[in-house]
Design a protein around this motif. Structure first.
Motif, PDB file in Angstrom:
ATOM      1  N   ASP A 407       0.788  -1.292  -0.125  1.00 56.06           N
ATOM      2  CA  ASP A 407       0.094  -0.179   0.048  1.00 56.06           C
ATOM      3  C   ASP A 407       0.780   1.275   0.052  1.00 56.06           C
ATOM      4  O   ASP A 407       0.536   2.114  -0.691  1.00 56.06           O
ATOM      5  N   ASN A 408       1.741   1.252   0.830  1.00 62.61           N
ATOM      6  CA  ASN A 408       2.872   2.471   1.054  1.00 62.61           C
ATOM      7  C   ASN A 408       4.104   2.235   1.652  1.00 62.61           C
ATOM      8  O   ASN A 408       4.056   1.961   2.777  1.00 62.61           O
ATOM      9  N   ILE A 409       4.963   2.085   0.924  1.00 59.90           N
ATOM     10  CA  ILE A 409       6.312   1.476   1.517  1.00 59.90           C
ATOM     11  C   ILE A 409       6.831   2.524   2.539  1.00 59.90           C
ATOM     12  O   ILE A 409       7.915   2.347   3.155  1.00 59.90           O
ATOM     13  N   LEU A 410       6.462   3.805   2.201  1.00 58.80           N
ATOM     14  CA  LEU A 410       6.863   4.928   3.189  1.00 58.80           C
ATOM     15  C   LEU A 410       6.212   4.916   4.413  1.00 58.80           C
ATOM     16  O   LEU A 410       6.595   5.700   5.546  1.00 58.80           O
ATOM     17  N   THR A 411       5.003   4.364   4.599  1.00 63.17           N
ATOM     18  CA  THR A 411       4.278   4.550   5.730  1.00 63.17           C
ATOM     19  C   THR A 411       3.855   3.241   6.637  1.00 63.17           C
ATOM     20  O   THR A 411       3.225   3.344   7.747  1.00 63.17           O
ATOM     21  N   TYR A 412       4.261   2.124   5.885  1.00 59.78           N
ATOM     22  CA  TYR A 412       3.892   0.812   6.774  1.00 59.78           C
ATOM     23  C   TYR A 412       4.379   0.740   7.926  1.00 59.78           C
ATOM     24  O   TYR A 412       3.832   0.051   8.774  1.00 59.78           O
ATOM     25  N   ARG A 413       5.377   1.610   8.452  1.00 65.63           N
ATOM     26  CA  ARG A 413       5.929   1.371   9.869  1.00 65.63           C
ATOM     27  C   ARG A 413       5.199   2.332  10.744  1.00 65.63           C
ATOM     28  O   ARG A 413       5.433   2.459  11.789  1.00 65.63           O
ATOM     29  N   ASP A 414       4.217   2.935  10.220  1.00 64.03           N
ATOM     30  CA  ASP A 414       3.300   3.837  11.223  1.00 64.03           C
ATOM     31  C   ASP A 414       2.163   2.809  11.725  1.00 64.03           C
ATOM     32  O   ASP A 414       1.196   3.259  12.470  1.00 64.03           O
ATOM     33  N   LYS A 415       1.836   1.678  11.103  1.00 66.85           N
ATOM     34  CA  LYS A 415       0.613   0.747  11.435  1.00 66.85           C
ATOM     35  C   LYS A 415       1.144   0.251  12.764  1.00 66.85           C
ATOM     36  O   LYS A 415       2.166   0.092  13.323  1.00 66.85           O
ATOM     37  N   THR A 416       0.081  -0.293  13.384  1.00 69.19           N
ATOM     38  CA  THR A 416      -0.168  -0.872  14.889  1.00 69.19           C
ATOM     39  C   THR A 416      -0.609  -2.459  14.828  1.00 69.19           C
ATOM     40  O   THR A 416      -1.663  -2.581  13.821  1.00 69.19           O
ATOM     41  N   TYR A 417      -0.064  -3.086  15.408  1.00 69.59           N
ATOM     42  CA  TYR A 417      -0.535  -4.471  15.708  1.00 69.59           C
ATOM     43  C   TYR A 417      -0.708  -4.842  17.128  1.00 69.59           C
ATOM     44  O   TYR A 417      -0.312  -4.131  18.121  1.00 69.59           O
ATOM     45  N   GLN A 418      -1.516  -6.111  17.355  1.00 68.31           N
ATOM     46  CA  GLN A 418      -1.586  -6.296  18.729  1.00 68.31           C
ATOM     47  C   GLN A 418      -0.936  -7.653  19.015  1.00 68.31           C
ATOM     48  O   GLN A 418      -0.533  -8.637  18.192  1.00 68.31           O
ATOM     49  N   SER A 419      -0.363  -7.343  20.144  1.00 69.08           N
ATOM     50  CA  SER A 419       0.460  -8.788  20.837  1.00 69.08           C
ATOM     51  C   SER A 419      -0.328 -10.036  21.078  1.00 69.08           C
ATOM     52  O   SER A 419      -1.214  -9.959  21.571  1.00 69.08           O
ATOM     53  N   VAL A 420       0.427 -11.167  20.559  1.00 69.80           N
ATOM     54  CA  VAL A 420      -0.450 -12.323  20.892  1.00 69.80           C
ATOM     55  C   VAL A 420      -0.028 -12.955  22.080  1.00 69.80           C
ATOM     56  O   VAL A 420      -0.242 -13.733  22.873  1.00 69.80           O
ATOM     57  N   VAL A 421       1.218 -12.289  22.766  1.00 74.31           N
ATOM     58  CA  VAL A 421       1.488 -12.711  24.084  1.00 74.31           C
ATOM     59  C   VAL A 421       0.678 -11.970  25.366  1.00 74.31           C
ATOM     60  O   VAL A 421       0.455 -12.604  26.314  1.00 74.31           O
ATOM     61  N   THR A 422       0.509 -10.828  25.165  1.00 76.06           N
ATOM     62  CA  THR A 422      -0.358 -10.002  26.278  1.00 76.06           C
ATOM     63  C   THR A 422      -1.755  -9.618  25.560  1.00 76.06           C
ATOM     64  O   THR A 422      -2.312  -9.186  26.673  1.00 76.06           O
TER      65      THR A 422
END
Ligand code: FAD
Ligand code: NAP
Ligand code: MG
Length: 463
Positions: A407-422
């Motif tokens: 989608d956008n190689i310059l902004t992918y690092r601004d996305k957030t994900y959910q931990s499977v550990v906590t």
């Protein structure tokens, strides 16, 4: 009876996982062998222990590190989280999904600083040569104590090779490159984009190094970035100033000629052409000989060298999963060394290896690769008491991550994900990645105070 001895080469994430695995068993009251880890650098962390040096180190050993200033995680941290030591436990607050190198280095250290693991590591010590005695079934390791310029040898019952495989450059030749007037270097020696500001860059390769070094140089002000591919383009929707071209055929002075007949002049060439699995300390019959791929041949369960399973390799696969995969490998290897996991016959091991090799041959795309490595981890995690984690969900995150990049190689690092550990949802970073020029842990963890604008400052001084 004397205690068995385990020798580990390398104190990067893989070697440290092995030390942690033995510590975990010890805490459960189990009898563990004597473990010694040899690390040629002065500190642990492997790739994550940044070195400004290139070429050789203080004692003349080849520099291991390939990381650079401003390197950020290129996958969500939720895909590599240790399942026995969460990001929450370490940082005590949610952080973003793509931390910079110093933050991940801090996290790796946090888990082992709690144990006395450092006592088992001999730093500034290079494993120079190893031999195996078929009669005594022991390894003899010749070691160089670099600081004291002393060579000595020790014997071990098991040998764990955790020396990494992204350190020795694969450096192809292109006709005429010897006359290129500008800088020609391999990604291994790239230490930061600063020096390439205002330059026209040619990067050869079409994998992670090419993609990230290209984007870094674009971010830090390169005039243009061309990526030249051999097999297939990365195929992103590149921002203005970045593009892909087929492979270079040859150079004439500072001009590169490409397969499609086009030509262009450049200021510098960076070979992002990958690395060699290189084990100069092992004789030919114990050396893992492989290209970078998801299932190197000769390793049962991805770790036990089939010809002699007392020889164990960690982290030798191409990596979607990293720290958590090294853990599952290290826990299984530990159980074998403790006599808790029994290996089947050599022939049965070969059959198992072959099944994985056949499946690996048939993989078509990124999603297949992720599923394959997830299944590999699923296969070995059940064999030890390493805490389970939701591999289906991590696999899904990897697939999302690939889409985010497209989608956008310059902004992918601004996305957030959910931990499977906590279960914790990552925080958004205080600054967009493209505007964040500072990769320090301090700035990352503590939101900078808003700069007051001049009007506010003047008003406050009036009072
Ligand atoms: P390494 O980290 O390479 O550690 C091996 C250790 O062995 C080193 O400390 C070395 O000094 C030591 N050693 C080698 N030879 C000897 C010897 N003869 N004697 C004694 N000691 C020896 N992974 C991610 O998850 N996220 C990322 O964002 C990411 N970015 C990366 C960026 C770059 C540029 C590179 C090259 C890799 C990146 N990786 C990333 C993958 C990285 O390989 C793993 O995260 C991890 O560092 C692998 O751990 P390791 O312990 O197997 O190997
Ligand atoms: P890699 O994934 O093994 O890729 C090697 C690349 O070199 C491939 O594109 C290959 O092309 C190309 N190549 C090899 N020989 C060539 C030749 N003779 N001519 C042209 N091209 C050639 O290696 P990598 O990209 O260096 O990545 C290594 C590791 O570092 C990965 O784990 C990656 O995640 C990590 N990394 C992370 C970051 C980060 O941002 N955190 C940054 C950089 C690297 P073919 O497809 O044709 O074989
Ligand atoms: Mg388990």
């Amino acid at each position: 009876m004397t205690k068995k001895r385990v020798g580990i080469i390398g104190a990067g994430p893989s070697g440290l996982a092995q030390l942690r695995a033995f510590e975990a068993a010890k805490k459960k009251g189990e009898e563990v062998p004597e473990v010694v880890c040899f690390e040629k650098q002065s500190n642990w962390g492997g790739m994550w222990n940044y070195s400004w040096r290139t070429g050789v180190g203080k004692y003349g050993e080849p520099i291991h590190g390939s990381m650079y200033k401003y390197l950020w995680s290129n996958g969500p941290k939720e895909c590599l989280e240790f399942s026995d030591y969460s990001f929450d436990e370490h940082f005590e607050k949610p952080i973003s999904s793509y931390p910079p190198r110093p933050v991940l280095f801090d996290y790796i250290q946090g888990r082992i600083k709690k144990d006395n693991v450092r006592d088992y590591i001999r730093f500034d010590t290079t494993a120079r040569w190893i031999s195996f005695d078929e009669d005594t079934k022991k390894f003899t390791m010749i070691l160089d104590d670099l600081k004291n310029d002393r060579t000595y040898s020790e014997e071990f019952d098991y040998l764990v090779v955790a020396s990494g495989h992204f350190s020795t450059p694969n450096m192809p030749y292109f006709k005429g490159i010897e006359n290129f007037p500008g800088n020609v270097l391999h990604a291994h020696d790239f230490r930061g984009a600063d020096q390439f500001k205002d330059q026209k860059l040619l990067l050869i390769g079409s994998s992670y190094s090419a993609e990230d070094i290209g984007v870094q140089c674009h971010k830090h002000g390169a005039k243009s970035v061309t990526l030249s591919y051999r097999t297939s383009p990365i195929g992103m929707d590149w921002p203005e100033g970045m593009k892909e071209k087929p492979l270079v055929t040859h150079f004439e002075d500072n001009v590169a000629h490409f397969k499609d007949g086009t030509t262009e002049s450049y200021d510098a060439v960076i070979m992002c052409t990958g690395y060699q699995h290189k084990f100069p300390f092992l004789p030919d019959n114990m050396r893992l000989k492989t290209k970078n791929n998801l299932y190197p041949d000769h390793l049962y369960k991805g770790v036990f060298f089939n010809e002699n399973p007392q020889l164990i390799y960690l982290g030798m696969q191409d990596q979607y999963y990293t720290f958590n995969m090294f853990d599952t490998q290290a826990w299984l290897a530990r159980d074998y060394m403790l006599g808790k996991f029994e290996l089947p016959s050599k022939e049965e091991r070969r059959e198992d290896i072959n099944l994985w090799l056949e499946r690996n041959e048939k993989l078509k795309n990124g999603d297949d690769h992720v599923d394959f490595q997830s299944d590999y981890i699923r296969d070995i995690i059940k064999l030890s008491d390493y805490p389970d984690f939701n591999l289906d969900k991590v696999a899904e995150m990897f697939k999302e991550w690939m889409k985010d990049k497209e989608d956008n190689i310059l902004t992918y690092r601004d996305k957030t994900y959910q931990s499977v550990v906590t279960g914790t949802m990552a925080a958004e970073h205080h600054t967009d990645w493209m505007d964040e020029m500072d990769d320090s842990k301090e700035r990352y963890l503590y939101e900078p105070e808003e700069e007051e604008d001049d009007d506010v400052k003047m008003n406050s001084t009036v009072v």
